[in-house]
Scaffold this motif. Sequence first.
Motif, PDB file in Angstrom:
ATOM      1  N   ILE A   1       0.841  -1.206   0.000  1.00 40.80           N
ATOM      2  CA  ILE A   1       0.000   0.000   0.000  1.00 40.80           C
ATOM      3  C   ILE A   1       0.874   1.253   0.000  1.00 40.80           C
ATOM      4  O   ILE A   1       0.677   2.185  -0.787  1.00 40.80           O
ATOM      5  N   LEU A   2       1.862   1.275   0.888  1.00 42.04           N
ATOM      6  CA  LEU A   2       2.710   2.454   1.019  1.00 42.04           C
ATOM      7  C   LEU A   2       3.570   2.688  -0.222  1.00 42.04           C
ATOM      8  O   LEU A   2       3.657   3.807  -0.723  1.00 42.04           O
ATOM      9  N   SER A   3       4.196   1.633  -0.722  1.00 40.20           N
ATOM     10  CA  SER A   3       5.099   1.799  -1.862  1.00 40.20           C
ATOM     11  C   SER A   3       4.340   2.073  -3.151  1.00 40.20           C
ATOM     12  O   SER A   3       4.823   2.797  -4.024  1.00 40.20           O
ATOM     13  N   MET A   4       3.135   1.534  -3.277  1.00 37.94           N
ATOM     14  CA  MET A   4       2.332   1.750  -4.478  1.00 37.94           C
ATOM     15  C   MET A   4       1.891   3.207  -4.581  1.00 37.94           C
ATOM     16  O   MET A   4       1.796   3.777  -5.665  1.00 37.94           O
ATOM     17  N   LYS A   5       1.662   3.836  -3.428  1.00 41.31           N
ATOM     18  CA  LYS A   5       1.189   5.218  -3.412  1.00 41.31           C
ATOM     19  C   LYS A   5       2.313   6.222  -3.626  1.00 41.31           C
ATOM     20  O   LYS A   5       2.074   7.386  -3.926  1.00 41.31           O
ATOM     21  N   THR A   6       3.539   5.785  -3.463  1.00 40.36           N
ATOM     22  CA  THR A   6       4.671   6.704  -3.534  1.00 40.36           C
ATOM     23  C   THR A   6       5.090   6.901  -4.988  1.00 40.36           C
ATOM     24  O   THR A   6       6.028   6.290  -5.478  1.00 40.36           O
ATOM     25  N   ASP A   7       4.363   7.770  -5.681  1.00 37.68           N
ATOM     26  CA  ASP A   7       4.702   8.013  -7.088  1.00 37.68           C
ATOM     27  C   ASP A   7       5.051   9.472  -7.338  1.00 37.68           C
ATOM     28  O   ASP A   7       5.287   9.878  -8.480  1.00 37.68           O
ATOM     29  N   GLY A   8       5.060  10.288  -6.283  1.00 40.61           N
ATOM     30  CA  GLY A   8       5.457  11.685  -6.425  1.00 40.61           C
ATOM     31  C   GLY A   8       4.344  12.583  -6.905  1.00 40.61           C
ATOM     32  O   GLY A   8       4.510  13.799  -6.953  1.00 40.61           O
ATOM     33  N   ASN A   9       3.204  12.030  -7.279  1.00 34.49           N
ATOM     34  CA  ASN A   9       2.128  12.838  -7.836  1.00 34.49           C
ATOM     35  C   ASN A   9       0.926  12.955  -6.909  1.00 34.49           C
ATOM     36  O   ASN A   9       0.163  13.914  -7.007  1.00 34.49           O
ATOM     37  N   THR A  10       0.742  12.009  -6.036  1.00 24.36           N
ATOM     38  CA  THR A  10      -0.422  12.025  -5.152  1.00 24.36           C
ATOM     39  C   THR A  10       0.017  11.940  -3.701  1.00 24.36           C
ATOM     40  O   THR A  10       1.050  11.356  -3.387  1.00 24.36           O
ATOM     41  N   GLY A  11      -0.781  12.510  -2.827  1.00 25.10           N
ATOM     42  CA  GLY A  11      -0.494  12.427  -1.411  1.00 25.10           C
ATOM     43  C   GLY A  11      -0.922  11.090  -0.846  1.00 25.10           C
ATOM     44  O   GLY A  11      -1.814  10.431  -1.377  1.00 25.10           O
ATOM     45  N   THR A  12      -0.270  10.688   0.200  1.00 24.06           N
ATOM     46  CA  THR A  12      -0.601   9.430   0.867  1.00 24.06           C
ATOM     47  C   THR A  12      -0.902   9.718   2.322  1.00 24.06           C
ATOM     48  O   THR A  12      -0.075  10.293   3.034  1.00 24.06           O
ATOM     49  N   ARG A  13      -2.099   9.321   2.768  1.00 21.72           N
ATOM     50  CA  ARG A  13      -2.508   9.535   4.153  1.00 21.72           C
ATOM     51  C   ARG A  13      -2.520   8.209   4.902  1.00 21.72           C
ATOM     52  O   ARG A  13      -3.108   7.228   4.451  1.00 21.72           O
ATOM     53  N   VAL A  14      -1.870   8.203   6.050  1.00 20.25           N
ATOM     54  CA  VAL A  14      -1.885   7.047   6.948  1.00 20.25           C
ATOM     55  C   VAL A  14      -2.521   7.482   8.267  1.00 20.25           C
ATOM     56  O   VAL A  14      -2.210   8.556   8.786  1.00 20.25           O
ATOM     57  N   ASP A  15      -3.429   6.663   8.792  1.00 23.08           N
ATOM     58  CA  ASP A  15      -4.076   6.948  10.071  1.00 23.08           C
ATOM     59  C   ASP A  15      -3.668   5.914  11.109  1.00 23.08           C
ATOM     60  O   ASP A  15      -3.620   4.715  10.813  1.00 23.08           O
ATOM     61  N   PHE A  16      -3.388   6.381  12.320  1.00 25.42           N
ATOM     62  CA  PHE A  16      -3.125   5.515  13.464  1.00 25.42           C
ATOM     63  C   PHE A  16      -4.291   5.652  14.435  1.00 25.42           C
ATOM     64  O   PHE A  16      -4.556   6.762  14.914  1.00 25.42           O
ATOM     65  N   VAL A  17      -4.969   4.561  14.729  1.00 24.72           N
ATOM     66  CA  VAL A  17      -5.934   4.548  15.830  1.00 24.72           C
ATOM     67  C   VAL A  17      -5.152   4.059  17.040  1.00 24.72           C
ATOM     68  O   VAL A  17      -4.831   2.879  17.156  1.00 24.72           O
ATOM     69  N   LEU A  18      -4.826   4.987  17.911  1.00 23.16           N
ATOM     70  CA  LEU A  18      -3.835   4.747  18.956  1.00 23.16           C
ATOM     71  C   LEU A  18      -4.354   3.840  20.065  1.00 23.16           C
ATOM     72  O   LEU A  18      -5.560   3.726  20.293  1.00 23.16           O
TER      73      LEU A  18
ATOM     74  N   LEU B   1      -4.065   2.064  10.543  1.00 26.81           N
ATOM     75  CA  LEU B   1      -3.412   1.123  11.448  1.00 26.81           C
ATOM     76  C   LEU B   1      -4.128   1.157  12.792  1.00 26.81           C
ATOM     77  O   LEU B   1      -4.150   2.198  13.461  1.00 26.81           O
ATOM     78  N   PHE B   2      -4.722   0.034  13.184  1.00 28.64           N
ATOM     79  CA  PHE B   2      -5.408  -0.074  14.464  1.00 28.64           C
ATOM     80  C   PHE B   2      -4.469  -0.736  15.461  1.00 28.64           C
ATOM     81  O   PHE B   2      -4.103  -1.894  15.307  1.00 28.64           O
ATOM     82  N   LYS B   3      -4.107   0.021  16.499  1.00 30.46           N
ATOM     83  CA  LYS B   3      -3.166  -0.481  17.484  1.00 30.46           C
ATOM     84  C   LYS B   3      -3.899  -1.161  18.632  1.00 30.46           C
ATOM     85  O   LYS B   3      -4.874  -0.670  19.159  1.00 30.46           O
ATOM     86  N   GLY B   4      -3.384  -2.312  19.049  1.00 30.17           N
ATOM     87  CA  GLY B   4      -3.749  -2.867  20.328  1.00 30.17           C
ATOM     88  C   GLY B   4      -4.941  -3.793  20.394  1.00 30.17           C
ATOM     89  O   GLY B   4      -5.677  -4.003  19.432  1.00 30.17           O
ATOM     90  N   ASP B   5      -5.118  -4.319  21.589  1.00 30.38           N
ATOM     91  CA  ASP B   5      -6.068  -5.395  21.845  1.00 30.38           C
ATOM     92  C   ASP B   5      -7.517  -4.914  21.858  1.00 30.38           C
ATOM     93  O   ASP B   5      -8.400  -5.562  21.302  1.00 30.38           O
ATOM     94  N   LEU B   6      -7.786  -3.782  22.509  1.00 30.45           N
ATOM     95  CA  LEU B   6      -9.166  -3.280  22.566  1.00 30.45           C
ATOM     96  C   LEU B   6      -9.681  -2.978  21.168  1.00 30.45           C
ATOM     97  O   LEU B   6     -10.824  -3.329  20.837  1.00 30.45           O
ATOM     98  N   ASN B   7      -8.862  -2.349  20.339  1.00 26.64           N
ATOM     99  CA  ASN B   7      -9.290  -2.075  18.966  1.00 26.64           C
ATOM    100  C   ASN B   7      -9.570  -3.370  18.208  1.00 26.64           C
ATOM    101  O   ASN B   7     -10.515  -3.444  17.424  1.00 26.64           O
ATOM    102  N   TYR B   8      -8.746  -4.404  18.446  1.00 27.09           N
ATOM    103  CA  TYR B   8      -8.979  -5.682  17.768  1.00 27.09           C
ATOM    104  C   TYR B   8     -10.303  -6.294  18.218  1.00 27.09           C
ATOM    105  O   TYR B   8     -11.068  -6.825  17.409  1.00 27.09           O
ATOM    106  N   ARG B   9     -10.564  -6.222  19.506  1.00 24.21           N
ATOM    107  CA  ARG B   9     -11.814  -6.781  20.024  1.00 24.21           C
ATOM    108  C   ARG B   9     -13.021  -6.054  19.440  1.00 24.21           C
ATOM    109  O   ARG B   9     -14.057  -6.665  19.156  1.00 24.21           O
ATOM    110  N   LYS B  10     -12.898  -4.746  19.264  1.00 22.31           N
ATOM    111  CA  LYS B  10     -14.016  -3.991  18.695  1.00 22.31           C
ATOM    112  C   LYS B  10     -14.107  -4.176  17.178  1.00 22.31           C
ATOM    113  O   LYS B  10     -15.192  -4.109  16.605  1.00 22.31           O
ATOM    114  N   LEU B  11     -12.972  -4.413  16.532  1.00 18.87           N
ATOM    115  CA  LEU B  11     -12.997  -4.740  15.102  1.00 18.87           C
ATOM    116  C   LEU B  11     -13.746  -6.045  14.856  1.00 18.87           C
ATOM    117  O   LEU B  11     -14.532  -6.173  13.917  1.00 18.87           O
TER     118      LEU B  11
END
Length: 437
Positions: free
Chosen positions: A231-248, A359-369
């Motif tokens: 996902i990250l490398s495919m988006k890195t083409d210099g023409n479009t922005g890439t947004r990554v979200d962390f659910v802490l 990116l969903f971090k941790g156990d509580l997020n996994y349980r809710k996923l």
Amino acid sequence: MMETPDPLSAKYEGSFAYYTVKDRLPQILTKVIDNIHRNKNKFLEAHGEEGIEAEKKALSFFSKLRNEMQTDKPMLPLSDELPDVQIWNQYLDYQRTLLSNGEEPSWFKSPWLYVECYMYRRIQEGMALSPPISDYDVFRDSKNDGFFQSQQAMLALCTHLQEMKGRINSLSKDEVRDEIYKLLQVSLWGNKCDLSVSGGQDNSQTTSVLASLEDFKAFILVDDTTSVWNILSMKTDGNTGTRVDFVLDNAGFELITDLVLADAMLSLNLATEVHFHGKVKPWYVSDTTKHDFDWTVRQCLAANNKWMSKCGQTWKENLKKGRWVYHEHLFWTLPHEFCTMAEVAPDLYTELQKSDLVLFKGDLNYRKLTGDRKWDFTVPFSQALRSFHPAPLCSIRTLKADVQVGLPAGVGEQLAATETDWLTTGKYGVIQFSPVV
């Protein structure tokens, strides 16, 4: 207006995980009581006699709550005036629909995920009903202690990041990929430091995780790091922005691992913006709030170490210039499973849809996923998410609860035959990816 979804919805397939109240919940509540009592003089200095009266009121509330918990009393409606009261009380009504014998939901007879979340919300109720100390974070001392006790591990990680950035122009694409793989694993094992699982006891990281990554690889049960990299490398083409979200998840060392990973993504041109999502109130002892996030950046900036201070300076600039954005939303501290987000909190779901990778971090997020359901171990992760597919997403989690999906056939059974507690010790981890379905 957020509302409780129809309990008969097809999203609610599978059976809930039910457990009795484990020792750690009364233990956490006892630590809350101890913390408030220890800070009696602080309340007196800040608020005079009103502070002392508030301390007594809070202690009385929490002692009563602990008794309710330990004697299997019915769950009570919330009585404070915080913005989510109606939502929580609606959810209590929904819990009543799960009981066919006319019983009231109680501490021993309700789904474990709900029981845990309800306890933390009742802690907030106790503080809200105890002005003028209502804004006091009963978990802050534990979080701060965890940060300072993990200093050496943090210094090692900040040093690694700055040394990598010093040679960034000479890195090949394979070396860039290897760095991301390494920092994803560091972020995974940083999730071991969870005070809600240790009952609030010291669970800090005292040694460098970097030196142990090879040894830890055998304990990663699902490793979809390649999908994240694609996902990250495919988006890195210099023409479009890439947004990554962390659910802490946790503050302290785990948050540092997340910030280092986010910094590396920007520095290596794999992302152009990173968004962080944290809790609006103290939650699950060590979960990250806005105060924790900002405090961590300030602590790094003021550190007596050039590499840690350099990290703090960069992170402060990232926030100031909008390369990093911090979000708060009430949904993260509601009892709802994530499959209801589009219905319960459509604004948050729409925000996540803007992301290229969540990116969903941790156990509580996994349980809710996954809804904390009794899934078979081999059920595909994407299936267990049900209708929750706002963007390509990845769960980075060490196992601390009795739910796990997406394992190869027989793996769960083999582990259970040799380690009865393999699902709950944090020994094993997953980096588990799901595309938009």
